[in-house]
Scaffold this motif. Structure first.
Motif, short mmCIF file in Angstrom:
data_model
loop_
_atom_site.label_atom_id
_atom_site.label_comp_id
_atom_site.label_asym_id
_atom_site.label_seq_id
_atom_site.Cartn_x
_atom_site.Cartn_y
_atom_site.Cartn_z
N MET A 1 -5.20 26.43 7.00
CA MET A 1 -4.15 27.43 6.78
C MET A 1 -4.67 28.82 7.17
SD MET A 1 -1.36 28.79 5.69
CE MET A 1 -0.39 27.43 5.06
N ASP A 2 -3.87 29.52 7.96
CA ASP A 2 -4.22 30.88 8.36
C ASP A 2 -3.82 31.83 7.22
OD1 ASP A 2 -4.09 33.46 9.29
OD2 ASP A 2 -3.29 32.91 11.26
N ARG A 3 -4.85 32.36 6.52
CA ARG A 3 -4.58 33.14 5.32
C ARG A 3 -3.76 34.40 5.60
NH1 ARG A 3 -8.38 34.84 0.43
NH2 ARG A 3 -8.68 36.74 1.63
N GLU A 4 -4.08 35.05 6.71
CA GLU A 4 -3.34 36.30 7.03
C GLU A 4 -1.86 35.99 7.26
OE1 GLU A 4 -4.38 39.38 6.61
OE2 GLU A 4 -6.20 38.40 5.87
N ALA A 5 -1.61 34.88 7.96
CA ALA A 5 -0.21 34.50 8.23
C ALA A 5 0.52 34.17 6.92
CB ALA A 5 -0.15 33.31 9.18
N LEU A 6 -0.20 33.52 6.02
CA LEU A 6 0.40 33.17 4.73
C LEU A 6 0.73 34.43 3.92
CD1 LEU A 6 1.21 30.87 2.84
CD2 LEU A 6 -1.14 30.81 1.99
N LEU A 7 -0.22 35.37 3.93
CA LEU A 7 0.02 36.63 3.22
C LEU A 7 1.23 37.35 3.80
CD1 LEU A 7 -3.67 37.88 2.86
CD2 LEU A 7 -2.13 37.16 1.00
N ALA A 8 1.29 37.37 5.13
CA ALA A 8 2.41 38.05 5.78
C ALA A 8 3.73 37.37 5.42
CB ALA A 8 2.21 38.06 7.30
N ALA A 9 3.70 36.04 5.35
CA ALA A 9 4.94 35.30 5.04
C ALA A 9 5.42 35.65 3.64
CB ALA A 9 4.70 33.80 5.18
N PHE A 10 4.52 35.69 2.66
CA PHE A 10 4.94 36.03 1.29
C PHE A 10 5.40 37.48 1.20
CE2 PHE A 10 2.86 32.09 -0.22
CZ PHE A 10 3.88 31.65 -1.05
N ARG A 11 4.72 38.36 1.98
CA ARG A 11 5.11 39.78 1.95
C ARG A 11 6.54 39.95 2.47
NH1 ARG A 11 0.42 41.45 3.41
NH2 ARG A 11 0.81 41.39 5.62
N GLY A 51 0.93 24.38 9.98
CA GLY A 51 2.12 24.95 10.60
C GLY A 51 2.10 26.46 10.49
N ASP A 52 3.19 27.07 10.98
CA ASP A 52 3.30 28.52 10.95
C ASP A 52 4.10 28.88 9.68
OD1 ASP A 52 4.21 31.09 11.11
OD2 ASP A 52 4.75 30.98 13.24
N PRO A 53 3.44 29.47 8.69
CA PRO A 53 4.12 29.68 7.40
C PRO A 53 5.35 30.58 7.50
CG PRO A 53 1.93 30.73 7.40
CD PRO A 53 2.05 29.95 8.68
N LEU A 54 5.34 31.48 8.48
CA LEU A 54 6.46 32.40 8.60
C LEU A 54 7.69 31.67 9.16
CD1 LEU A 54 7.04 35.39 8.20
CD2 LEU A 54 6.39 35.76 10.58
N HIS A 55 7.49 31.02 10.30
CA HIS A 55 8.64 30.35 10.94
C HIS A 55 9.13 29.15 10.16
CE1 HIS A 55 7.38 32.80 14.45
NE2 HIS A 55 8.68 32.98 14.44
N ALA A 56 8.23 28.58 9.37
CA ALA A 56 8.63 27.42 8.55
C ALA A 56 9.21 27.85 7.21
CB ALA A 56 7.42 26.52 8.32
N PHE A 57 9.28 29.15 6.98
CA PHE A 57 9.76 29.67 5.69
C PHE A 57 8.99 29.02 4.53
CE2 PHE A 57 13.44 30.16 8.55
CZ PHE A 57 13.71 31.50 8.39
N LEU A 58 7.66 28.98 4.67
CA LEU A 58 6.85 28.31 3.64
C LEU A 58 7.05 28.90 2.24
CD1 LEU A 58 4.85 26.08 2.96
CD2 LEU A 58 2.98 27.60 3.65
N PRO A 59 7.14 30.23 2.08
CA PRO A 59 7.39 30.73 0.72
C PRO A 59 8.67 30.15 0.11
CG PRO A 59 6.66 32.52 2.12
CD PRO A 59 6.89 31.34 3.03
N LEU A 60 9.73 30.03 0.91
CA LEU A 60 10.97 29.45 0.36
C LEU A 60 10.78 27.97 0.02
CD1 LEU A 60 13.86 31.03 2.47
CD2 LEU A 60 13.11 31.61 0.17
#
Ligand SMILES: C[S@@+](CC[C@H](N)C(=O)[O-])C[C@H]1O[C@@H](n2cnc3c(N)ncnc32)[C@H](O)[C@@H]1O
Length: 347
Positions: A1-11, A51-60
């Motif tokens: 998991m790309d931590r920066e991408a995950l942080l950006a997705a939650f932000r 996967g890409d947490p942003l495009h996959a809407f991982l937070p949702l």
């Protein structure tokens, strides 16, 4: 998991939730960011997710999976703070209970993270209604409704709902589902006579209203401090279970090619979609536009063709309500809306 991408997705998700009236989820997403930075339970849950947490809407996906545990009665402590379960929306108190679910119910949550967020937002009918009424008035013909990307098909029932739209009323006051939205600007064609010839929809991955598990999935993706959306969804499902709309599992293009090839004398064919267009690849959008152009060119006053859309513009915060009716004009931009249908401005 790309931590920066995950942080950006939650932000980003925190911003989206705040913008769309969910302070509870906005705060949970902000806390989630802190947890990921600190390698806490949430970071551990997501460490192997690919996967890409942003495009996959991982937070949702995470919020939906946890909400499902609450709705299934498996997270009673968190339920005390989720308004959809009768709780108090206290984000400070919800956060430790949320983390506890994440930490202790990992096995149940992980498979749910594979699901793309699935909604069927019935209040979008508030904006769609004005477009349908405009098409009915323009053509004076019964409407043949064909919805693409219809999820469970709940927005195929728009004519069975009652509406209070600012000072305007439409539909039966005793309809089992009453939709309320803020209405600004001019009145739509609320007095246009309208009749429905038939209604049908397709979705690549439809939710089946007869399946309790599918309905629970739709419920879980509603934001936990927006209980009125849950009430509306449940009322719409109850109505659909009594008189189910035809919903087929199919991709929009081949399905519409078949549906639009049917003889259409004396009806207005209405193709419509909401929160759908942005999921398509550009090639698929082009192919659909070409199909619409073909039917537009052949439309006559006895076989008119309408394209109705309730879709985001470049800013995700706004919905454009657009309609084309052929023969005739190419496109009318009739109003602006809110992604979940709360507010409409009619031009
Ligand atoms: C965000 S949901 C919106 C559902 C519904 N229109 C609403 O407004 O509540 C988008 C839907 O489009 C469907 N979808 C995406 N691509 C599709 C395609 N090529 N053909 C048919 N359905 C598609 C998805 O499966 C999903 O159910």
């Amino acid at each position: 998991m790309d931590r920066e991408a995950l942080l950006a997705a939650f932000r980003l998700q925190a911003g989206g939730c705040r913008l769309f009236d969910s302070p509870l989820y906005a705060q949970l997403c902000e806390r989630a960011e802190e947890d990921v930075r600190a390698d806490g339970p949430l970071a551990r849950l997501l460490v192997d997710w690919e996967g890409d947490p942003l495009h996959a809407f991982l937070p949702l996906r995470v919020l939906g999976a946890v909400h499902e545990r609450v709705l299934n009665g498996k997270a009673p402590q968190l339920a005390q703070h989720y308004p959809t379960a009768g709780g108090d929306a206290d984000a400070d108190a919800a956060w430790p209970a949320f983390l506890k679910v994440v930490d202790e119910q990992r096995e149940a949550l992980l498979p749910r993270l594979e699901n793309f967020p699935q909604t069927n937002e019935v209040r979008r009918c508030a904006g769609l209604l004005g477009l349908f009424l405009h098409a009915a008035r323009r053509t004076g013909l019964p409407l043949r409704l064909r919805e693409i990307g219809c999820s469970a098909g709940l927005n195929l029932q728009w004519a069975q709902y009652g509406y209070t739209l600012g000072p305007h009323r439409w539909g039966a006051a005793d309809a089992p589902l009453q939709i309320e939205a803020e209405w600004n600007g001019a009145a739509a064609d609320f007095d246009a006579p309208v009749s429905i010839e038939s209604r049908a929809g397709c979705d690549l991955d439809p939710r089946r209203i007869e399946s309790d598990a599918d309905v629970r999935t739709l419920e879980a993706f509603i934001w936990a401090d927006q209980p009125e959306r849950l009430t509306q969804l449940r009322a719409a499902v109850a109505l659909a279970r009594r008189d189910p709309p035809r919903v087929e599992q199919a991709s929009a293009l081949p399905w519409l090619e078949r549906e639009l090839a049917e003889p259409a004398d004396g009806v207005c064919r209405v193709v419509y979609h909401s929160a759908f267009w942005l999921y398509l690849e550009p090639e698929e959008q082009d192919a659909l536009r070409a199909l619409f152009a073909e039917h537009a060119a052949r439309a006559t006053p006895h076989t008119p063709f309408a394209w109705v859309r309730h879709e985001n513009n470049a800013s995700i915060a706004e919905i454009e309500l657009r309609l084309s009716v052929w023969p005739g004009d190419d496109e009318r931009h009739l109003g602006m809306g809110h992604p979940h249908g709360r507010r409409i401005t009619w031009f």
